[in-house]
Scaffold this active site. Structure first.
Site, mmCIF file in Angstrom:
data_model
loop_
_atom_site.group_PDB
_atom_site.id
_atom_site.type_symbol
_atom_site.label_atom_id
_atom_site.label_comp_id
_atom_site.label_asym_id
_atom_site.label_seq_id
_atom_site.Cartn_x
_atom_site.Cartn_y
_atom_site.Cartn_z
ATOM 1 N N ASP A 164 -30.346 -39.598 -26.120
ATOM 2 C CA ASP A 164 -29.481 -40.394 -27.011
ATOM 3 C C ASP A 164 -30.418 -41.851 -27.083
ATOM 4 O OD1 ASP A 164 -27.986 -38.021 -27.066
ATOM 5 O OD2 ASP A 164 -26.104 -39.114 -26.630
ATOM 6 N N LYS A 175 -25.011 -40.978 -33.712
ATOM 7 C CA LYS A 175 -24.103 -41.220 -32.577
ATOM 8 C C LYS A 175 -23.417 -42.389 -33.076
ATOM 9 C CE LYS A 175 -23.803 -41.149 -27.771
ATOM 10 N NZ LYS A 175 -24.305 -41.141 -26.322
ATOM 11 N N LYS A 226 -22.050 -37.365 -33.680
ATOM 12 C CA LYS A 226 -21.489 -37.316 -32.184
ATOM 13 C C LYS A 226 -20.472 -38.500 -32.313
ATOM 14 C CE LYS A 226 -22.793 -37.717 -27.332
ATOM 15 N NZ LYS A 226 -23.601 -37.985 -26.285
#
Lengths: 262, 262
Positions: A130, A194, A223
């Site tokens: 991430d 995300k 996400k």
């Protein structure tokens, strides 16, 4: 489903501006993802990245996080880079992936540092990265620099079968900037976009998730992370287009889905 | 001067525990610093690291920061790694150093990633590195791991004449942990200990600065950072033992010292 706060026309205009800025830029093709199954008590756990990124987390805290993830069968645990070897060891021979963060949480380090961090995480066995985008460059409209930063991480992750989620830090962005960031991440070969680091001024909002899904289309993951603490919130994010939920209380979300906790 | 919140006996006990944990560990000798001159309107600027570390800072914001630092003659500008080349170019042939951050702001990345980030910053011309210690490991009492992490960065910085400040993130620590962190940083060869990232749950407190000064003695720098916004606050930090102030409004502090602003 929640309506995103930009019209299709506005989205198209932003996509064209990004396309112009990226002319001649060759990223990596996004990986297709299957459409998400409807989440219930049995399936909600597979949406969850069970997360502990606080700087003061100790090895004991990480051990507990991994034990819970193993018990519930979460999609992954998400831990800081220093704890990847510990998490990989704790979750060997389980379906729980090890996710870590790159350039976290500001996204303002160099591309070289992000690539190094990604490489070390992959060497240690992480399979999900991430990374935080270069937020200030995105806000300055420097789309090519943002894309190159992402593509460099994608370039080390994809050959080793790892997936890259690009954290936009939506609370710092306008809807127009969120849309542009989605197009940039997609062009750079990201697997997911995300919402949040959890360290910014705000977390995931349903309308931002809806906008991100509208921008990236069906083939990228979305996400939702930051402040998602209940099953009800998780369901709202999923209805808006999220395919993954980052949460520090994944166990509570599952127990709520099972009716074992309020 | 403010009394630190630990007795000399308590400090000595913590120092012995750290010494035990570090047996056989050979760090780098600390660089001696001259005692700080009393700060007034003419000298206060030389205490200040003029700082902009927000993730959403754009290249234009960094340009303005450097112009102000040049005008006021601050000790340094402190920027995120991505902006080091820009700041070095903007401050060439001035007495203003370029400071950047390493493993920032969580300190929870790997030692390898911190070393890589430090190396890139040094290559780009930074001469001060503010690294975040491994907070969770410090809290777990893993002093040797914390020291090795710091010494690895010191090991690339010192041969190139750069100084290393170790950010403790005091708001996450007990007084005992702050003292232990000071001894660990000193043993590992750090040049400064520093209170805060500005992204934690609290900033610099006078009593923490006094404790840090008591722990490291006269030969290390102490940097107070996080929430220092006025000349009066800066003077209180310096009276408690600070030799450097991290502030996002260095210009305001100097104007207040000159009586040009309330």
């Amino acid at each position: 489903m929640t309506q995103p706060p930009l019209t299709p026309d506005a989205l198209e205009r932003i996509r064209r501006a990004v396309d112009d800025a990226l002319q001649g830029f060759h990223g990596f093709a996004p990986l297709p993802l299957e459409p998400p199954p409807p989440p219930g008590p049995e399936t909600i756990a597979r949406y969850i990245d069970h997360t502990l990124l606080k700087p003061e987390a100790t090895p004991d805290d990480i051990a507990r996080l991994c034990a819970t993830a193993r018990e519930f069968g979460f999609a992954s645990v998400c831990v800081n880079p220093r704890f990847v070897p510990q998490a990989v060891a704790a979750l060997r021979a389980t379906p729980v992936a090890v996710c870590t963060v790159v350039g976290f949480p500001l996204g303002a380090t160099t591309t070289g540092a992000k690539v190094h961090e990604a490489q070390e995480a992959l060497d240690a066995g992480a399979t999900e990265l991430d990374m935080v985008q270069a937020v200030g460059l995105l806000k300055a409209g420097l789309y090519r620099a943002v894309a190159e930063d992402i593509a460099a991480v994608v370039g080390v992750a994809h050959p080793r079968g790892a997936r890259v989620k690009v954290i936009l830090e939506t609370a710092l962005l306008t809807p127009e900037e969120i849309a542009a960031a989605c197009f940039v991440a997609q062009a750079a070969g990201a697997d997911f976009v995300k919402t949040s680091t959890g360290f910014g001024p705000g977390g995931a909002r349903v309308e931002d998730v809806a906008l991100m899904r509208a921008a990236v289309g069906p083939n990228l993951g979305v996400k939702a992370s930051g402040g998602v603490r209940t099953y009800e919130q998780a369901l709202a994010m999923i209805a808006a287009g999220a395919t993954r939920i980052g949460a520090s209380a994944g166990d509570r979300i599952v127990r709520q889905a099972q009716g074992r906790e309020e």
